[in-house]
Design a protein around this motif. Structure first.
Motif, PDB file in Angstrom:
ATOM      1  N   GLU A  32       0.819  -1.217   0.000  1.00  0.00           N
ATOM      2  CA  GLU A  32       0.000   0.000   0.000  1.00  0.00           C
ATOM      3  C   GLU A  32       0.854   1.269   0.000  1.00  0.00           C
ATOM      4  OE1 GLU A  32      -3.370   0.133  -0.197  1.00  0.00           O
ATOM      5  OE2 GLU A  32      -3.410  -2.048  -0.403  1.00  0.00           O
ATOM      6  N   ASN A  33       1.877   1.304   0.839  1.00  0.00           N
ATOM      7  CA  ASN A  33       2.690   2.513   0.986  1.00  0.00           C
ATOM      8  C   ASN A  33       4.108   2.249   0.487  1.00  0.00           C
ATOM      9  OD1 ASN A  33       3.927   4.890   1.706  1.00  0.00           O
ATOM     10  ND2 ASN A  33       3.730   4.587   3.913  1.00  0.00           N
ATOM     11  N   ILE A  34       4.350   2.563  -0.787  1.00  0.00           N
ATOM     12  CA  ILE A  34       5.696   2.328  -1.335  1.00  0.00           C
ATOM     13  C   ILE A  34       6.708   3.337  -0.806  1.00  0.00           C
ATOM     14  CG2 ILE A  34       4.933   1.129  -3.414  1.00  0.00           C
ATOM     15  CD1 ILE A  34       5.388   3.778  -4.924  1.00  0.00           C
ATOM     16  N   ASN A  35       6.238   4.356  -0.084  1.00  0.00           N
ATOM     17  CA  ASN A  35       7.147   5.332   0.525  1.00  0.00           C
ATOM     18  C   ASN A  35       7.559   4.935   1.935  1.00  0.00           C
ATOM     19  OD1 ASN A  35       7.094   7.137  -1.731  1.00  0.00           O
ATOM     20  ND2 ASN A  35       5.034   7.714  -1.102  1.00  0.00           N
ATOM     21  N   ILE A  42      14.643  -1.944   1.512  1.00  0.00           N
ATOM     22  CA  ILE A  42      14.703  -3.162   0.685  1.00  0.00           C
ATOM     23  C   ILE A  42      15.181  -2.800  -0.725  1.00  0.00           C
ATOM     24  CG2 ILE A  42      13.303  -4.990  -0.383  1.00  0.00           C
ATOM     25  CD1 ILE A  42      13.741  -5.496   2.578  1.00  0.00           C
ATOM     26  N   ALA A  43      14.661  -1.709  -1.286  1.00  0.00           N
ATOM     27  CA  ALA A  43      15.065  -1.278  -2.630  1.00  0.00           C
ATOM     28  C   ALA A  43      16.546  -0.898  -2.662  1.00  0.00           C
ATOM     29  CB  ALA A  43      14.200  -0.110  -3.091  1.00  0.00           C
ATOM     30  N   VAL A  63      11.020   4.090  -5.947  1.00  0.00           N
ATOM     31  CA  VAL A  63      10.272   2.839  -6.020  1.00  0.00           C
ATOM     32  C   VAL A  63       8.947   3.168  -6.681  1.00  0.00           C
ATOM     33  CG1 VAL A  63       9.233   0.948  -4.717  1.00  0.00           C
ATOM     34  CG2 VAL A  63      11.364   1.977  -3.912  1.00  0.00           C
ATOM     35  N   VAL A  64       8.621   2.449  -7.749  1.00  0.00           N
ATOM     36  CA  VAL A  64       7.406   2.708  -8.515  1.00  0.00           C
ATOM     37  C   VAL A  64       6.221   1.953  -7.928  1.00  0.00           C
ATOM     38  CG1 VAL A  64       6.322   2.523 -10.793  1.00  0.00           C
ATOM     39  CG2 VAL A  64       8.753   3.118 -10.600  1.00  0.00           C
ATOM     40  N   ASN A  75       8.955 -12.298   0.738  1.00  0.00           N
ATOM     41  CA  ASN A  75       9.499 -11.900  -0.549  1.00  0.00           C
ATOM     42  C   ASN A  75       8.953 -10.523  -0.874  1.00  0.00           C
ATOM     43  OD1 ASN A  75      11.091 -14.106  -1.526  1.00  0.00           O
ATOM     44  ND2 ASN A  75       9.212 -15.256  -1.850  1.00  0.00           N
ATOM     45  N   TYR A  76       9.826  -9.654  -1.363  1.00  0.00           N
ATOM     46  CA  TYR A  76       9.416  -8.339  -1.839  1.00  0.00           C
ATOM     47  C   TYR A  76       9.729  -8.275  -3.319  1.00  0.00           C
ATOM     48  CZ  TYR A  76       9.199  -6.938   3.044  1.00  0.00           C
ATOM     49  OH  TYR A  76       8.886  -6.856   4.372  1.00  0.00           O
ATOM     50  N   ARG A  77       8.720  -7.984  -4.123  1.00  0.00           N
ATOM     51  CA  ARG A  77       8.906  -7.809  -5.569  1.00  0.00           C
ATOM     52  C   ARG A  77       8.647  -6.333  -5.861  1.00  0.00           C
ATOM     53  NH1 ARG A  77       5.771 -11.962  -9.141  1.00  0.00           N
ATOM     54  NH2 ARG A  77       3.966 -10.898  -8.251  1.00  0.00           N
ATOM     55  N   LEU A  78       9.714  -5.616  -6.187  1.00  0.00           N
ATOM     56  CA  LEU A  78       9.635  -4.174  -6.367  1.00  0.00           C
ATOM     57  C   LEU A  78       9.970  -3.780  -7.790  1.00  0.00           C
ATOM     58  CD1 LEU A  78      11.627  -3.036  -3.182  1.00  0.00           C
ATOM     59  CD2 LEU A  78       9.154  -3.380  -3.398  1.00  0.00           C
ATOM     60  N   VAL A  79       9.239  -2.815  -8.302  1.00  0.00           N
ATOM     61  CA  VAL A  79       9.619  -2.154  -9.546  1.00  0.00           C
ATOM     62  C   VAL A  79      10.218  -0.824  -9.114  1.00  0.00           C
ATOM     63  CG1 VAL A  79       8.834  -1.134 -11.704  1.00  0.00           C
ATOM     64  CG2 VAL A  79       7.808  -3.274 -10.892  1.00  0.00           C
ATOM     65  N   LEU A  80      11.461  -0.599  -9.524  1.00  0.00           N
ATOM     66  CA  LEU A  80      12.167   0.599  -9.095  1.00  0.00           C
ATOM     67  C   LEU A  80      12.860   1.257 -10.271  1.00  0.00           C
ATOM     68  CD1 LEU A  80      15.436  -0.343  -8.881  1.00  0.00           C
ATOM     69  CD2 LEU A  80      14.463  -1.604  -6.968  1.00  0.00           C
ATOM     70  N   VAL A  81      13.172   2.515 -10.087  1.00  0.00           N
ATOM     71  CA  VAL A  81      13.923   3.268 -11.090  1.00  0.00           C
ATOM     72  C   VAL A  81      15.329   3.443 -10.554  1.00  0.00           C
ATOM     73  CG1 VAL A  81      14.099   5.427 -12.386  1.00  0.00           C
ATOM     74  CG2 VAL A  81      11.837   4.492 -11.835  1.00  0.00           C
ATOM     75  N   ALA A  82      16.308   3.071 -11.388  1.00  0.00           N
ATOM     76  CA  ALA A  82      17.716   3.239 -11.029  1.00  0.00           C
ATOM     77  C   ALA A  82      18.455   3.818 -12.227  1.00  0.00           C
ATOM     78  CB  ALA A  82      18.325   1.909 -10.596  1.00  0.00           C
TER      79      ALA A  82
END
Length: 113
Positions: A32-35, A42-43, A63-64, A75-82
């Motif tokens: 819910e809260n990617i912030n 984790i990211a 983190v998107v 398990n954390y599955r994250l879409v992130l910008v790098a």
């Protein structure tokens, strides 16, 4: 006869409700809260570990979106910008964590499709 049918219907309902809840165990749930600071941690871990493994110098920008899955840890599955300094890309990273053992492992890190 009516009580026999009522018992059978009750058992059928009970078994169906048990089966549907069992199907959800271990499924991916949106974060819910990617912030949340833990999500950012984790990211950061994912990017740092990827840099160590691949010799790259990516820097986390944001983190998107993310999902979590409860297993024998999380398990954390994250879409992130790098970014590598010149180009920013979306990546999908999966990190497995057991916080009570202070354990984290990057299980995948790839360009997001």
């Amino acid at each position: 006869m009516k009580s026999y049918c009522l018992i059978l219907l009750s058992l059928l309902f009970l078994s169906l409700s048990t089966m549907s809840s069992a199907a959800l165990v271990g499924g991916w749930t949106p974060i819910e809260n990617i912030n949340d600071p833990h999500v950012k941690e984790i990211a950061d871990f994912a990017v740092t570990e990827h840099n160590k493994e691949s010799g790259t110098k990516l820097k986390l920008e944001s983190v998107v979106k993310g999902e979590s899955q409860v297993v024998s840890g999380t398990n954390y599955r994250l879409v992130l910008v790098a970014s590598d300094g010149s180009t920013a890309k979306n990546y999908q990273a999966v990190v497995y964590e057991k916080p009570w053992q202070h354990y984290r492992k990057l299980t995948s890190f790839e360009v997001a499709q």
